[in-house]
Design an enzyme around this catalytic site. Sequence first.
Site, PDB file in Angstrom:
ATOM      1  N   SER A  45       0.818  -1.219   0.000  1.00  0.00           N
ATOM      2  CA  SER A  45       0.000   0.000   0.000  1.00  0.00           C
ATOM      3  C   SER A  45       0.851   1.268   0.000  1.00  0.00           C
ATOM      4  O   SER A  45       0.324   2.367  -0.228  1.00  0.00           O
ATOM      5  CB  SER A  45      -0.939   0.016   1.215  1.00  0.00           C
ATOM      6  N   GLY A 221      -4.490  -2.054  -0.816  1.00  0.00           N
ATOM      7  CA  GLY A 221      -3.650  -1.688  -1.946  1.00  0.00           C
ATOM      8  C   GLY A 221      -3.360  -0.202  -1.943  1.00  0.00           C
ATOM      9  O   GLY A 221      -3.885   0.553  -1.129  1.00  0.00           O
ATOM     10  N   GLY A 223      -2.695   3.851  -3.655  1.00  0.00           N
ATOM     11  CA  GLY A 223      -3.160   4.824  -4.629  1.00  0.00           C
ATOM     12  C   GLY A 223      -4.590   5.287  -4.479  1.00  0.00           C
ATOM     13  O   GLY A 223      -5.313   4.923  -3.546  1.00  0.00           O
ATOM     14  N   CYS A 249      -9.643  -1.992   3.350  1.00  0.00           N
ATOM     15  CA  CYS A 249      -8.877  -0.829   2.893  1.00  0.00           C
ATOM     16  C   CYS A 249      -9.219  -0.427   1.455  1.00  0.00           C
ATOM     17  O   CYS A 249     -10.325   0.027   1.204  1.00  0.00           O
ATOM     18  CB  CYS A 249      -7.387  -1.106   3.084  1.00  0.00           C
ATOM     19  N   LEU A 250      -8.313  -0.589   0.495  1.00  0.00           N
ATOM     20  CA  LEU A 250      -8.621  -0.221  -0.883  1.00  0.00           C
ATOM     21  C   LEU A 250      -9.813  -1.013  -1.393  1.00  0.00           C
ATOM     22  O   LEU A 250     -10.667  -0.476  -2.108  1.00  0.00           O
ATOM     23  CB  LEU A 250      -7.407  -0.450  -1.789  1.00  0.00           C
ATOM     24  N   GLN A 253     -12.921   0.706  -0.406  1.00  0.00           N
ATOM     25  CA  GLN A 253     -13.180   1.896  -1.212  1.00  0.00           C
ATOM     26  C   GLN A 253     -13.681   1.523  -2.604  1.00  0.00           C
ATOM     27  O   GLN A 253     -14.605   2.162  -3.133  1.00  0.00           O
ATOM     28  CB  GLN A 253     -11.900   2.728  -1.306  1.00  0.00           C
ATOM     29  N   ASN A 291      -3.754   2.201   7.220  1.00  0.00           N
ATOM     30  CA  ASN A 291      -2.821   2.745   6.230  1.00  0.00           C
ATOM     31  C   ASN A 291      -3.620   3.190   5.016  1.00  0.00           C
ATOM     32  O   ASN A 291      -3.829   2.429   4.083  1.00  0.00           O
ATOM     33  CB  ASN A 291      -1.791   1.687   5.829  1.00  0.00           C
ATOM     34  N   GLY A 293      -4.959   6.947   2.618  1.00  0.00           N
ATOM     35  CA  GLY A 293      -5.008   8.384   2.408  1.00  0.00           C
ATOM     36  C   GLY A 293      -6.310   8.844   1.795  1.00  0.00           C
ATOM     37  O   GLY A 293      -6.515  10.036   1.568  1.00  0.00           O
ATOM     38  N   TYR A 294      -7.217   7.886   1.496  1.00  0.00           N
ATOM     39  CA  TYR A 294      -8.529   8.191   0.931  1.00  0.00           C
ATOM     40  C   TYR A 294      -9.604   7.602   1.832  1.00  0.00           C
ATOM     41  O   TYR A 294      -9.348   6.656   2.590  1.00  0.00           O
ATOM     42  CB  TYR A 294      -8.657   7.612  -0.482  1.00  0.00           C
ATOM     43  N   HIS A 334      -7.287  -2.456   9.142  1.00  0.00           N
ATOM     44  CA  HIS A 334      -6.661  -3.750   8.855  1.00  0.00           C
ATOM     45  C   HIS A 334      -6.864  -4.743   9.992  1.00  0.00           C
ATOM     46  O   HIS A 334      -6.113  -4.732  10.973  1.00  0.00           O
ATOM     47  CB  HIS A 334      -5.155  -3.566   8.617  1.00  0.00           C
ATOM     48  N   GLU A 336      -6.126  -7.773   9.920  1.00  0.00           N
ATOM     49  CA  GLU A 336      -4.987  -8.702   9.971  1.00  0.00           C
ATOM     50  C   GLU A 336      -3.795  -8.066  10.675  1.00  0.00           C
ATOM     51  O   GLU A 336      -2.869  -8.755  11.074  1.00  0.00           O
ATOM     52  CB  GLU A 336      -4.606  -9.148   8.553  1.00  0.00           C
TER      53      GLU A 336
END
Length: 357
Positions: A45, A221, A223, A249-250, A253, A291, A293-294, A334, A336
């Site tokens: 990530s 992940g 970006g 996480c990603l 989103q 972790n 940023g979005y 997360h 995990e």
Amino acid sequence: MKAYLILEDGNVFTGTSIGSTREVISEIVFNTSMTGYLEVLTDPSYAGQAVVMTYPLIGNYGITPDMESGRPWPDGYIVRELSRMPSNFRCEGTIQDFLLKHDIPGIAGIDTRALTKILREKGTMNGMITTNENYNIEEIIPKLKAYTTGNVVDKVTCSEASVLKSVPVKKFNVALMDFGAKKNIAKSLSERGCEVTIYPAHTSAEEILASNPDGIMLSNGPGDPKECTEIIKEIRKLYESDVPIFAICLGHQLMALATGADTHKMKYGHRGGNHPVKDLKTGRVYISSQNHGYVVDTDNLDPKIAVPAFVNVNDGTNEGLAYTGKNIFTVQFHPEACPGPQDSAYLFDRFIEMMRK
């Protein structure tokens, strides 16, 4: 050798070069974890970003087998003090040699506390790590402002499907979509009796569903999730199936975007192992590893599609969704947790129960 960190606002930090001496431009982010620097370094990530570790001493136990992927992913590594003589019975080398081997530049000896305060007050910004003492800041700043991470999922995903077969007693088949998956996601499923098949990020929904999985896992992940336009289309097809889905996480989103919700970039994101999240169903608060940023916008969330399931206690941002009428739940943090607390590992058990039913 001297090294310089140049921020797009004109601030310059001078320190010592560690690892590679090549010049790099990247997005500068900070992580507040007090342990687990190796797991941070090997978290996919962080692709497209240079990581500032706020804990002052890094590298005291060197490089050990505790890696979340096969290599480090950050574009750069920024620390206050780097331990030159690691000590641990599992130590296999030093961080500086590890960074040099993988051609990752770093800088040590700067005031990471001051740097973090700048990033918190002004927001995440781009920066350059260079060993060129004759740098021209007027030429560099326009380049910093023009930098974008782009679609880094393609950089970190696996190239072909593989099966993780280390299962004590096989109970379920799980398809794991690899958008930059940490190893401990597959391990957490495997420990619960799941044979995990790991698929590249651009695998079609038809191929996933044709394997007849008991459940589908959407991984973390790097970006901007909106860069993943083709992946979002495939996730929409997975949403329309009746297969239980758990996303982190990603993946969280991307599922939100696939079902009509929106995301936006945070001022400086959440990165660390001490973020409190509240389960809106039970009222219980868990300490989580994060972790990102979005974040998913919930202001215009359609309750017929999904409702908020978790919220960040510190800033009120969304930390998870429960999908209405579907066997789907997603979280921003997360469970995990590598590195980080194990408080929310029970979410994997919830996923197992969804598949069992």
